[in-house]
Write a protein that holds these residues in place. Structure first.
Motif, PDB file in Angstrom:
ATOM      1  N   UNK A   1       4.742   7.584  -0.757  1.00 39.40           N
ATOM      2  CA  UNK A   1       5.627   6.428  -0.659  1.00 39.40           C
ATOM      3  C   UNK A   1       4.873   5.135  -0.958  1.00 39.40           C
ATOM      4  N   UNK A   2       5.629   4.113  -1.361  1.00 47.44           N
ATOM      5  CA  UNK A   2       5.104   2.759  -1.561  1.00 47.44           C
ATOM      6  C   UNK A   2       5.767   1.839  -0.541  1.00 47.44           C
ATOM      7  N   UNK A   3       4.973   0.996   0.099  1.00 43.86           N
ATOM      8  CA  UNK A   3       5.468   0.097   1.132  1.00 43.86           C
ATOM      9  C   UNK A   3       5.515  -1.344   0.625  1.00 43.86           C
ATOM     10  N   UNK A   4       6.639  -2.006   0.895  1.00 47.21           N
ATOM     11  CA  UNK A   4       6.817  -3.419   0.545  1.00 47.21           C
ATOM     12  C   UNK A   4       7.227  -4.168   1.816  1.00 47.21           C
ATOM     13  N   UNK A   5       6.511  -5.267   2.126  1.00 40.34           N
ATOM     14  CA  UNK A   5       6.786  -6.044   3.332  1.00 40.34           C
ATOM     15  C   UNK A   5       6.989  -7.509   2.969  1.00 40.34           C
ATOM     16  N   UNK A   6       7.852  -8.135   3.731  1.00 42.97           N
ATOM     17  CA  UNK A   6       7.963  -9.589   3.650  1.00 42.97           C
ATOM     18  C   UNK A   6       6.956 -10.217   4.610  1.00 42.97           C
ATOM     19  N   UNK A   7       6.638 -11.453   4.384  1.00 43.57           N
ATOM     20  CA  UNK A   7       5.706 -12.153   5.273  1.00 43.57           C
ATOM     21  C   UNK A   7       6.386 -12.414   6.620  1.00 43.57           C
ATOM     22  N   UNK A   8       5.738 -12.066   7.745  1.00 45.37           N
ATOM     23  CA  UNK A   8       6.354 -12.307   9.064  1.00 45.37           C
ATOM     24  C   UNK A   8       6.750 -13.758   9.279  1.00 45.37           C
TER      25      UNK A   8
ATOM     26  N   UNK B   1       0.814  -1.215   0.000  1.00 42.86           N
ATOM     27  CA  UNK B   1       0.000   0.000   0.000  1.00 42.86           C
ATOM     28  C   UNK B   1       0.843   1.258   0.000  1.00 42.86           C
ATOM     29  N   UNK B   2       0.134   2.391  -0.039  1.00 43.17           N
ATOM     30  CA  UNK B   2       0.790   3.693  -0.088  1.00 43.17           C
ATOM     31  C   UNK B   2       0.844   4.320   1.295  1.00 43.17           C
ATOM     32  N   UNK B   3       1.756   5.268   1.430  1.00 44.77           N
ATOM     33  CA  UNK B   3       1.879   6.038   2.667  1.00 44.77           C
ATOM     34  C   UNK B   3       2.293   7.451   2.283  1.00 44.77           C
ATOM     35  N   UNK B   4       2.090   8.386   3.190  1.00 46.06           N
ATOM     36  CA  UNK B   4       2.417   9.785   2.926  1.00 46.06           C
ATOM     37  C   UNK B   4       3.182  10.349   4.113  1.00 46.06           C
ATOM     38  N   UNK B   5       4.282  11.046   3.847  1.00 51.28           N
ATOM     39  CA  UNK B   5       5.084  11.627   4.907  1.00 51.28           C
ATOM     40  C   UNK B   5       4.495  12.968   5.341  1.00 51.28           C
ATOM     41  N   UNK B   6       5.066  13.534   6.393  1.00 49.22           N
ATOM     42  CA  UNK B   6       4.567  14.809   6.916  1.00 49.22           C
ATOM     43  C   UNK B   6       4.746  15.945   5.919  1.00 49.22           C
ATOM     44  N   UNK B   7       5.782  15.858   5.064  1.00 54.52           N
ATOM     45  CA  UNK B   7       6.011  16.918   4.079  1.00 54.52           C
ATOM     46  C   UNK B   7       5.342  16.637   2.739  1.00 54.52           C
ATOM     47  N   UNK B   8       4.464  15.625   2.688  1.00 58.95           N
ATOM     48  CA  UNK B   8       3.660  15.396   1.494  1.00 58.95           C
ATOM     49  C   UNK B   8       4.239  14.429   0.484  1.00 58.95           C
ATOM     50  N   UNK B   9       5.348  13.775   0.782  1.00 63.45           N
ATOM     51  CA  UNK B   9       5.937  12.818  -0.162  1.00 63.45           C
ATOM     52  C   UNK B   9       5.137  11.513  -0.157  1.00 63.45           C
TER      53      UNK B   9
ATOM     54  N   UNK C   1      10.538  -2.389   3.100  1.00 64.08           N
ATOM     55  CA  UNK C   1      11.197  -1.459   2.196  1.00 64.08           C
ATOM     56  C   UNK C   1      10.197  -0.364   1.844  1.00 64.08           C
ATOM     57  N   UNK C   2      10.599   0.862   2.070  1.00 57.58           N
ATOM     58  CA  UNK C   2       9.766   2.018   1.715  1.00 57.58           C
ATOM     59  C   UNK C   2      10.410   2.730   0.546  1.00 57.58           C
ATOM     60  N   UNK C   3       9.655   2.913  -0.509  1.00 60.82           N
ATOM     61  CA  UNK C   3      10.200   3.488  -1.739  1.00 60.82           C
ATOM     62  C   UNK C   3       9.266   4.570  -2.244  1.00 60.82           C
ATOM     63  N   UNK C   4       9.836   5.516  -2.989  1.00 57.09           N
ATOM     64  CA  UNK C   4       9.013   6.586  -3.539  1.00 57.09           C
ATOM     65  C   UNK C   4       7.986   6.050  -4.534  1.00 57.09           C
ATOM     66  N   UNK C   5       6.833   6.675  -4.564  1.00 59.61           N
ATOM     67  CA  UNK C   5       5.790   6.281  -5.516  1.00 59.61           C
ATOM     68  C   UNK C   5       6.111   6.735  -6.934  1.00 59.61           C
ATOM     69  N   UNK C   6       7.107   7.589  -7.084  1.00 66.10           N
ATOM     70  CA  UNK C   6       7.489   8.109  -8.403  1.00 66.10           C
ATOM     71  C   UNK C   6       8.794   7.467  -8.860  1.00 66.10           C
ATOM     72  N   UNK C   7       8.925   6.187  -8.602  1.00 73.46           N
ATOM     73  CA  UNK C   7      10.178   5.505  -8.919  1.00 73.46           C
ATOM     74  C   UNK C   7      10.499   5.561 -10.412  1.00 73.46           C
ATOM     75  N   UNK C   8       9.502   5.363 -11.273  1.00 72.55           N
ATOM     76  CA  UNK C   8       9.757   5.378 -12.715  1.00 72.55           C
ATOM     77  C   UNK C   8      10.241   6.750 -13.165  1.00 72.55           C
ATOM     78  N   UNK C   9       9.638   7.805 -12.641  1.00 70.85           N
ATOM     79  CA  UNK C   9      10.065   9.151 -13.002  1.00 70.85           C
ATOM     80  C   UNK C   9      11.490   9.427 -12.508  1.00 70.85           C
ATOM     81  N   UNK C  10      11.787   8.970 -11.301  1.00 72.81           N
ATOM     82  CA  UNK C  10      13.137   9.122 -10.769  1.00 72.81           C
ATOM     83  C   UNK C  10      14.151   8.383 -11.634  1.00 72.81           C
TER      84      UNK C  10
END
Length: 243
Positions: A79-86, A69-77, A107-116
């Motif tokens: 993010x995309x979240x990736x988790x392994x199975x516990x 799923x997605x997440x948003x930082x305090x400054x508006x960035x 692993x937390x990664x920017x949602x604009x990875x392709x643009x980056x």
């Protein structure tokens, strides 16, 4: 620019404008952004290859980290979240070093990875290096001159509209200065009346420009360059030729 049929196709900016939303906005408008990738972004995560088709990472032990799923930082960035199975991490021998304080590796990664990635590829290309030298040779000296010689280390007006007017006047002053020093390869003869008219216009402009900026700081700059005291506002205005 659109009113005068000036369509922007490329944009040069320093690393301070490096963020995913800027890259995305420029691509949506069909503008090639030559903005160096800066900050925490990394095109690759060591030991965790990314599968674009499955949209997941794989850890060194072969366990997948799926998109959660997605997440948003305090400054508006964004993010995309990736988790392994516990359950995978509990049985993994590498957990004490890979994820010692959490149930699973994340692993937390920017949602604009392709643009980056596209921006990163551009800046490392031959064209990107040429554009960087172009920016350093055109934009940076202008900014330094405005700050050091045109009294713009601090803008002494209130509000964005006032600051905008000061910056426009500073840009015009800088361009007029370049224009007055420009000597074409083939000299063009003008009448003395036209020369006097142009000089009078430039003088009136600089009068208004210096009256808008803090004269105390400008006077110190001019006196330091001229090596003598400046008396009166008119002498201050007439001294613009020193720069």
């Amino acid at each position: 620019m659109k009113t005068n049929m000036l369509l922007m196709q490329e944009l040069l900016a320093d690393a301070g404008y490096s963020n995913g939303s800027n890259y995305y906005m420029l691509e949506q408008q069909g503008i090639t952004g030559w903005i160096p990738v800066f900050g925490k972004y990394k095109p690759e995560i060591a030991g965790f290859p990314y599968d674009k088709q499955a949209d997941r990472y794989t850890c060194p032990m072969g366990n997948p980290l799926s998109f959660k799923g997605f997440d948003c930082t305090a400054d508006g960035r964004l993010l995309r979240n990736y988790w392994a199975a516990p359950s995978d991490c509990r049985q993994c021998l590498a957990k004490p070093t890979c994820a010692p304080r959490s149930r699973c590796r994340k692993i937390t990664h920017t949602a604009y990875d392709e643009q980056y990635r596209r921006a990163y590829a551009r800046q490392n290309s031959r064209r990107g290096k040429q554009m960087r030298r172009l920016r350093q040779g055109t934009v940076e000296p202008v900014f330094g001159s405005l700050v050091q010689h045109y009294g713009l280390r601090r803008i002494s007006v209130l509000g964005k509209s006032g600051a905008h007017k000061v910056m426009l006047l500073a840009a015009v002053a800088f361009n007029l200065r370049k224009y007055m020093k420009f000597k074409p390869a083939k000299a063009v003869r003008h009448g003395h009346g036209a020369e006097r008219g142009a000089a009078a216009f430039v003088q009136r402009f600089f009068d208004a420009f210096y009256n808008l900026l803090p004269t105390g700081k400008l006077r110190k700059c001019f006196e330091r360059q001229n090596g003598s005291k400046i008396r009166g506002e008119q002498e201050l205005c007439n001294s613009h030729g020193l720069f």
